[in-house]
Design an enzyme around this catalytic site. Structure first.
Site, mmCIF file in Angstrom:
data_model
loop_
_atom_site.group_PDB
_atom_site.id
_atom_site.type_symbol
_atom_site.label_atom_id
_atom_site.label_comp_id
_atom_site.label_asym_id
_atom_site.label_seq_id
_atom_site.Cartn_x
_atom_site.Cartn_y
_atom_site.Cartn_z
ATOM 1 N N ASP A 59 4.873 -1.134 -1.870
ATOM 2 C CA ASP A 59 4.929 -2.384 -1.395
ATOM 3 C C ASP A 59 5.813 -3.512 -2.381
ATOM 4 O OD1 ASP A 59 1.734 -2.616 -0.001
ATOM 5 O OD2 ASP A 59 2.025 -0.982 -1.358
ATOM 6 N N ASN A 111 -4.706 -0.143 -2.511
ATOM 7 C CA ASN A 111 -4.317 0.999 -3.526
ATOM 8 C C ASN A 111 -4.979 0.832 -4.908
ATOM 9 O OD1 ASN A 111 -2.239 2.124 -2.205
ATOM 10 N ND2 ASN A 111 -0.719 0.508 -2.945
ATOM 11 N N THR A 157 1.235 -4.255 4.572
ATOM 12 C CA THR A 157 1.600 -2.959 4.238
ATOM 13 C C THR A 157 0.362 -2.274 3.342
ATOM 14 O OG1 THR A 157 2.641 -4.028 2.143
ATOM 15 C CG2 THR A 157 4.074 -3.400 4.010
ATOM 16 N N HIS A 213 7.260 4.238 2.186
ATOM 17 C CA HIS A 213 6.804 3.735 3.168
ATOM 18 C C HIS A 213 6.845 2.546 3.570
ATOM 19 C CE1 HIS A 213 4.053 7.703 2.772
ATOM 20 N NE2 HIS A 213 4.000 7.160 1.495
ATOM 21 N N ASP A 214 6.364 1.585 2.702
ATOM 22 C CA ASP A 214 6.190 0.196 2.964
ATOM 23 C C ASP A 214 7.648 -0.314 3.173
ATOM 24 O OD1 ASP A 214 3.461 0.515 2.870
ATOM 25 O OD2 ASP A 214 3.289 -0.394 0.827
ATOM 26 N N PHE A 267 -3.739 6.513 4.555
ATOM 27 C CA PHE A 267 -4.617 5.816 3.734
ATOM 28 C C PHE A 267 -4.857 4.357 4.061
ATOM 29 C CE2 PHE A 267 -4.842 2.662 0.125
ATOM 30 C CZ PHE A 267 -5.950 3.118 -0.561
ATOM 31 N N ASN A 268 -3.990 3.618 4.465
ATOM 32 C CA ASN A 268 -4.053 1.940 5.025
ATOM 33 C C ASN A 268 -5.337 2.096 5.965
ATOM 34 O OD1 ASN A 268 -2.334 1.214 2.899
ATOM 35 N ND2 ASN A 268 -0.674 0.970 4.275
ATOM 36 N N ASP A 322 -0.792 -4.504 -0.803
ATOM 37 C CA ASP A 322 -1.431 -4.113 -1.863
ATOM 38 C C ASP A 322 -0.497 -3.466 -3.264
ATOM 39 O OD1 ASP A 322 -0.870 -2.022 -0.513
ATOM 40 O OD2 ASP A 322 -2.713 -1.056 -0.668
HETATM 41 C C1 BDR Z 1 0.607 3.771 2.228
HETATM 42 O O1 BDR Z 1 -0.634 3.715 1.133
HETATM 43 C C2 BDR Z 1 -0.262 3.146 -0.152
HETATM 44 O O2 BDR Z 1 -0.584 4.142 -0.997
HETATM 45 C C3 BDR Z 1 1.172 3.031 0.400
HETATM 46 O O3 BDR Z 1 1.445 1.790 -0.669
HETATM 47 C C4 BDR Z 1 1.449 2.853 1.484
HETATM 48 O O4 BDR Z 1 1.084 1.297 2.004
HETATM 49 C C5 BDR Z 1 0.836 5.102 2.357
HETATM 50 O O5 BDR Z 1 -0.093 5.884 2.999
HETATM 51 CA CA CA Z 2 0.931 -0.462 0.592
#
Ligand code: BDR
Ligand code: CA
Length: 310
Positions: free
Chosen positions: A14, A39, A123, A237-238, A163-164, A9
């Site tokens: 990403d 996102n 991701t 993160h990703d 979040f994911n 996303d």
């Molecule tokens: C995740 O949430 C998204 O905002 C980032 O791309 C990442 O995949 C981090 O919590």
């Molecule tokens: Ca992401």
């Protein structure tokens, strides 16, 4: 060469993950990029994926996927990624176009027809992957690993949930209960790779278009993390997923059980990490606890430099 599908996303981090996968250092064969609502809305995430693919001159299909989670309404994160989902760097409108069809069917077809096993690299929220596994459970046989960013022992969207996973916890549950080997990069490890101003400076010194694009991404993302969480930069993160596929030795893992909370009043979307095996449940996840930060950033720099080489 490992066959991968990048389900994402984009999203600043990403985009960085896609760039790492596309570099000649990675030795990954990208079968396609699939997009999902996360996102921002899926159509915006798709445009961003097309832009990144075009900048990279990456000749792979970009296929749009699910526009909402399995059960509940979408939630988006413009406060972190901006209205476009990838605010900051200026890229022209893409000339590359999205493939016909749906990401879920693309994942199923690619996995079925691949001679070598396929690695899925989600991701974003896990909606597309869960739907593919529900629609065609037989594809499990030809998936060697799902390497994902999500979850952790604490949250960033609620106190309990990342979040994911929070956006589509029902989908996450399908994936974590699938029996496919999972390698998980949660917040415990991704918060160890914060692109602090000195990292951004190192990236900025690399003289090619891709590194300069990444610098701009990191500046916007870092400011958002500063404003929102008080961090000294954005955790990429990703990018842990594709860095792992390139150099697994950067990370330290524990094989343990992770369950996904889908009912809790305060804990919906939590990844329940059974560190001490209190449940006796079978381990289903290779959980990343730590990363060698110095080595990580050195490899990251090498990857970005490689875009300037013949
Ligand atoms: C995740 O949430 C998204 O905002 C980032 O791309 C990442 O995949 C981090 O919590
Ligand atoms: Ca992401």
């Amino acid at each position: 060469m490992r066959n991968v599908i990048l389900d994402c996303d984009p999203g600043h981090d990403d985009a960085v993950s896609i760039i790492i996968a596309a570099s000649k250092k990675s030795d990954l064969n990208i079968l396609g990029i699939t997009t999902v609502a996360g996102n921002v809305s899926v159509d915006k995430n798709t445009i961003n994926a097309l832009k990144v693919a075009e900048l990279l001159k990456l000749q792979v299909p970009v296929v749009e996927g699910s526009s909402r989670p399995l059960v509940k309404q979408s939630e988006i994160a413009p406060e972190i990624h901006g209205d476009t989902g990838m605010d900051g760097p200026e890229l022209p409108e893409p000339t590359k176009v999205v493939e016909e069809g749906h990401a879920v069917d693309f994942i199923i077809e690619q996995v079925k027809k691949s001679k070598e096993k396929v690695t899925l690299v989600p991701t974003g929220p896990l909606t597309n992957v869960a739907l593919a596994l529900i629609k065609a459970p037989e594809i499990k046989e030809n998936i060697d690993e799902i390497v994902l960013m999500g979850g952790g022992t604490f949250g960033n969207w609620t106190p309990a949930a990342e979040f994911n996973i929070y956006v589509d916890a029902e989908a996450a549950r399908v994936v974590f209960e699938s029996g496919i080997p999972l390698t998980m990069f949660g917040l415990d490890v991704t918060h160890q790779v914060i692109a602090t101003p000195d990292i951004v400076e190192r990236v900025g010194k690399i003289d090619n278009d891709i590194a300069q694009f990444v610098k701009e991404l990191l500046i916007f993302f870092g400011q958002a993390y500063k404003d929102h969480f008080g961090f000294n930069g954005g955790p990429i993160h990703d990018a842990c997923t594709t860095m792992y596929l390139m150099k697994p030795e950067l990370f330290e893992f524990q094989h343990l059980n992770v369950s996904i909370e889908t009912k809790g009043e305060f804990s919906y979307g939590m990844t329940v990490v059974d560190k001490l095996n209190t449940t006796g449940l079978k381990a289903n996840t290779n959980f990343a606890w730590n990363v060698d930060q110095e080595a990580f950033w050195q490899v990251f720099e090498d990857v970005l430099e490689s875009f300037g080489e013949e």
